[in-house]
Scaffold this motif. Structure first.
Motif, PDB file in Angstrom:
ATOM      1  N   ALA A 156       7.956  25.514 -49.076  1.00  0.00           N
ATOM      2  CA  ALA A 156       9.344  25.097 -49.254  1.00  0.00           C
ATOM      3  C   ALA A 156      10.219  26.189 -49.886  1.00  0.00           C
ATOM      4  CB  ALA A 156       9.407  23.803 -50.066  1.00  0.00           C
ATOM      5  N   PRO A 157       9.763  26.870 -50.950  1.00  0.00           N
ATOM      6  CA  PRO A 157      10.601  27.926 -51.531  1.00  0.00           C
ATOM      7  C   PRO A 157      10.865  29.084 -50.561  1.00  0.00           C
ATOM      8  CG  PRO A 157       8.948  27.218 -53.106  1.00  0.00           C
ATOM      9  CD  PRO A 157       8.569  26.612 -51.786  1.00  0.00           C
ATOM     10  N   MET A 158       9.915  29.383 -49.694  1.00  0.00           N
ATOM     11  CA  MET A 158      10.148  30.452 -48.729  1.00  0.00           C
ATOM     12  C   MET A 158      11.187  30.031 -47.701  1.00  0.00           C
ATOM     13  SD  MET A 158       7.494  32.816 -46.573  1.00  0.00           S
ATOM     14  CE  MET A 158       6.911  31.581 -45.425  1.00  0.00           C
ATOM     15  N   HIS A 159      11.117  28.797 -47.243  1.00  0.00           N
ATOM     16  CA  HIS A 159      12.117  28.306 -46.290  1.00  0.00           C
ATOM     17  C   HIS A 159      13.513  28.397 -46.901  1.00  0.00           C
ATOM     18  CE1 HIS A 159       8.784  25.701 -44.270  1.00  0.00           C
ATOM     19  NE2 HIS A 159       8.807  26.925 -43.786  1.00  0.00           N
ATOM     20  N   GLU A 160      13.642  28.005 -48.168  1.00  0.00           N
ATOM     21  CA  GLU A 160      14.949  28.028 -48.829  1.00  0.00           C
ATOM     22  C   GLU A 160      15.428  29.464 -49.046  1.00  0.00           C
ATOM     23  OE1 GLU A 160      18.489  27.178 -50.482  1.00  0.00           O
ATOM     24  OE2 GLU A 160      17.141  25.851 -49.353  1.00  0.00           O
ATOM     25  N   ALA A 161      14.522  30.350 -49.460  1.00  0.00           N
ATOM     26  CA  ALA A 161      14.893  31.752 -49.675  1.00  0.00           C
ATOM     27  C   ALA A 161      15.332  32.401 -48.369  1.00  0.00           C
ATOM     28  CB  ALA A 161      13.718  32.518 -50.280  1.00  0.00           C
ATOM     29  N   LEU A 162      14.622  32.102 -47.294  1.00  0.00           N
ATOM     30  CA  LEU A 162      14.975  32.679 -45.993  1.00  0.00           C
ATOM     31  C   LEU A 162      16.312  32.133 -45.513  1.00  0.00           C
ATOM     32  CD1 LEU A 162      14.025  34.541 -43.710  1.00  0.00           C
ATOM     33  CD2 LEU A 162      12.895  32.569 -42.673  1.00  0.00           C
ATOM     34  N   ARG A 163      16.522  30.827 -45.681  1.00  0.00           N
ATOM     35  CA  ARG A 163      17.788  30.224 -45.252  1.00  0.00           C
ATOM     36  C   ARG A 163      18.965  30.861 -45.994  1.00  0.00           C
ATOM     37  NH1 ARG A 163      21.641  27.072 -46.610  1.00  0.00           N
ATOM     38  NH2 ARG A 163      20.862  26.926 -48.739  1.00  0.00           N
ATOM     39  N   SER A 164      18.815  31.008 -47.305  1.00  0.00           N
ATOM     40  CA  SER A 164      19.885  31.590 -48.114  1.00  0.00           C
ATOM     41  C   SER A 164      20.152  33.044 -47.739  1.00  0.00           C
ATOM     42  CB  SER A 164      19.524  31.497 -49.607  1.00  0.00           C
ATOM     43  OG  SER A 164      19.399  30.155 -50.014  1.00  0.00           O
ATOM     44  N   TYR A 165      19.081  33.777 -47.477  1.00  0.00           N
ATOM     45  CA  TYR A 165      19.225  35.195 -47.139  1.00  0.00           C
ATOM     46  C   TYR A 165      19.891  35.375 -45.782  1.00  0.00           C
ATOM     47  CZ  TYR A 165      17.984  40.093 -46.365  1.00  0.00           C
ATOM     48  OH  TYR A 165      18.024  41.449 -46.100  1.00  0.00           O
ATOM     49  N   VAL A 166      19.475  34.582 -44.803  1.00  0.00           N
ATOM     50  CA  VAL A 166      20.083  34.669 -43.470  1.00  0.00           C
ATOM     51  C   VAL A 166      21.564  34.338 -43.551  1.00  0.00           C
ATOM     52  CG1 VAL A 166      20.137  33.658 -41.156  1.00  0.00           C
ATOM     53  CG2 VAL A 166      17.941  34.184 -42.230  1.00  0.00           C
ATOM     54  N   LEU A 167      21.901  33.294 -44.309  1.00  0.00           N
ATOM     55  CA  LEU A 167      23.299  32.910 -44.471  1.00  0.00           C
ATOM     56  C   LEU A 167      24.098  34.030 -45.121  1.00  0.00           C
ATOM     57  CD1 LEU A 167      25.450  30.691 -44.219  1.00  0.00           C
ATOM     58  CD2 LEU A 167      24.719  29.857 -46.461  1.00  0.00           C
ATOM     59  N   SER A 168      23.542  34.656 -46.147  1.00  0.00           N
ATOM     60  CA  SER A 168      24.227  35.739 -46.846  1.00  0.00           C
ATOM     61  C   SER A 168      24.452  36.941 -45.935  1.00  0.00           C
ATOM     62  CB  SER A 168      23.410  36.157 -48.072  1.00  0.00           C
ATOM     63  OG  SER A 168      23.969  37.292 -48.692  1.00  0.00           O
ATOM     64  N   VAL A 169      23.401  37.318 -45.198  1.00  0.00           N
ATOM     65  CA  VAL A 169      23.525  38.464 -44.284  1.00  0.00           C
ATOM     66  C   VAL A 169      24.539  38.167 -43.192  1.00  0.00           C
ATOM     67  CG1 VAL A 169      22.295  39.840 -42.553  1.00  0.00           C
ATOM     68  CG2 VAL A 169      21.214  39.342 -44.752  1.00  0.00           C
ATOM     69  N   GLY A 170      24.496  36.950 -42.665  1.00  0.00           N
ATOM     70  CA  GLY A 170      25.440  36.567 -41.618  1.00  0.00           C
ATOM     71  C   GLY A 170      26.876  36.613 -42.103  1.00  0.00           C
ATOM     72  N   GLN A 171      27.104  36.106 -43.304  1.00  0.00           N
ATOM     73  CA  GLN A 171      28.460  36.119 -43.860  1.00  0.00           C
ATOM     74  C   GLN A 171      28.949  37.549 -44.095  1.00  0.00           C
ATOM     75  OE1 GLN A 171      27.839  33.636 -47.313  1.00  0.00           O
ATOM     76  NE2 GLN A 171      28.531  31.778 -46.249  1.00  0.00           N
TER      77      GLN A 171
END
Length: 210
Positions: A156-171
């Motif tokens: 679960a923590p990896m899924h959340e970290a990846l989601r946050s990172y992808v969102l940040s890079v995309g923005q």
């Protein structure tokens, strides 16, 4: 009973020595373990004697051995190094189970090793996940996926970290682009981010998108 106690102590000592890297007589080890199974033949369950007189003590000795090793490795190694060592140990224990233990022991042995080597150290591994994700450390992420995927909710923590990172890079990628003034560049940037992380998922997580 006294003979069985002596035999069990001998077997556990041999297995400990093998885990420490020493050579042991596998034929002798398997022969004695098979004797425990044979002693139970004709009783309610052929494995009762094996479980009561050997397996229970073996699993406890395994938990003790890897409990000590996990503490030592956690102090001496980085999380990346720790995960590499754990993967090797888990592979060794599967081979051990298949070489000379009764087939009923493999599942219980896995549970003991995963609890001792992974679950008890899971917070330390979780702490490093953001760094692995942000650094796009493919080999480390592979190990996290392989190990923590064995533990309920371990990923679960990896899924959340990846989601946050992808969102940040995309923005960050589209922040300076007006989609109305330059829609093609805007779409191209989004596709670039998508492809970048699709490739990461393929390489690190065996294309697991859950």
């Amino acid at each position: 009973a006294r003979l069985r106690d002596r035999l069990r102590a001998l077997l556990l000592q041999m297995i400990t020595e093998e885990r420490e890297g020493k050579q042991i007589d596998h034929a002798l080890l398997k022969g004695v373990i098979d004797t425990f199974v044979a002693l139970g033949s004709g009783s309610g369950s052929a494995t009762d004697v094996y479980r009561n007189d050997f397996e229970t003590g073996f699993l406890q000795a395994t938990a003790d051995f890897y409990g000590r090793e996990a503490v030592h490795l956690a102090e001496a190694c980085t999380v990346s190094e720790y995960m590499q060592r754990v993967i090797v140990r888990l592979e060794e224990e599967v081979r051990r189970a298949r070489h000379y233990l009764h087939s009923s022991s493999e599942k219980e042995l896995r549970k003991v090793c995963e609890n001792t080597l992974i679950e008890r150290q899971i917070e330390r591994i979780h702490e490093e996940i953001p760094r692995f994700v942000q650094g796009e450390c493919v080999e480390d992420l592979k190990r996290v996926f392989l190990l923590l995927g064995r533990i309920p909710n371990g990923l679960a923590p990896m899924h959340e970290a990846l989601r946050s990172y992808v969102l940040s890079v995309g923005q960050d990628a589209v922040r300076s682009i007006d989609p109305e003034e330059d829609p093609l560049t805007f779409v191209d940037k989004l596709l670039e981010v998508h492809n970048r992380f699709a490739d990461l998922v393929t390489r690190a997580f065996e294309n697991d998108t859950d």
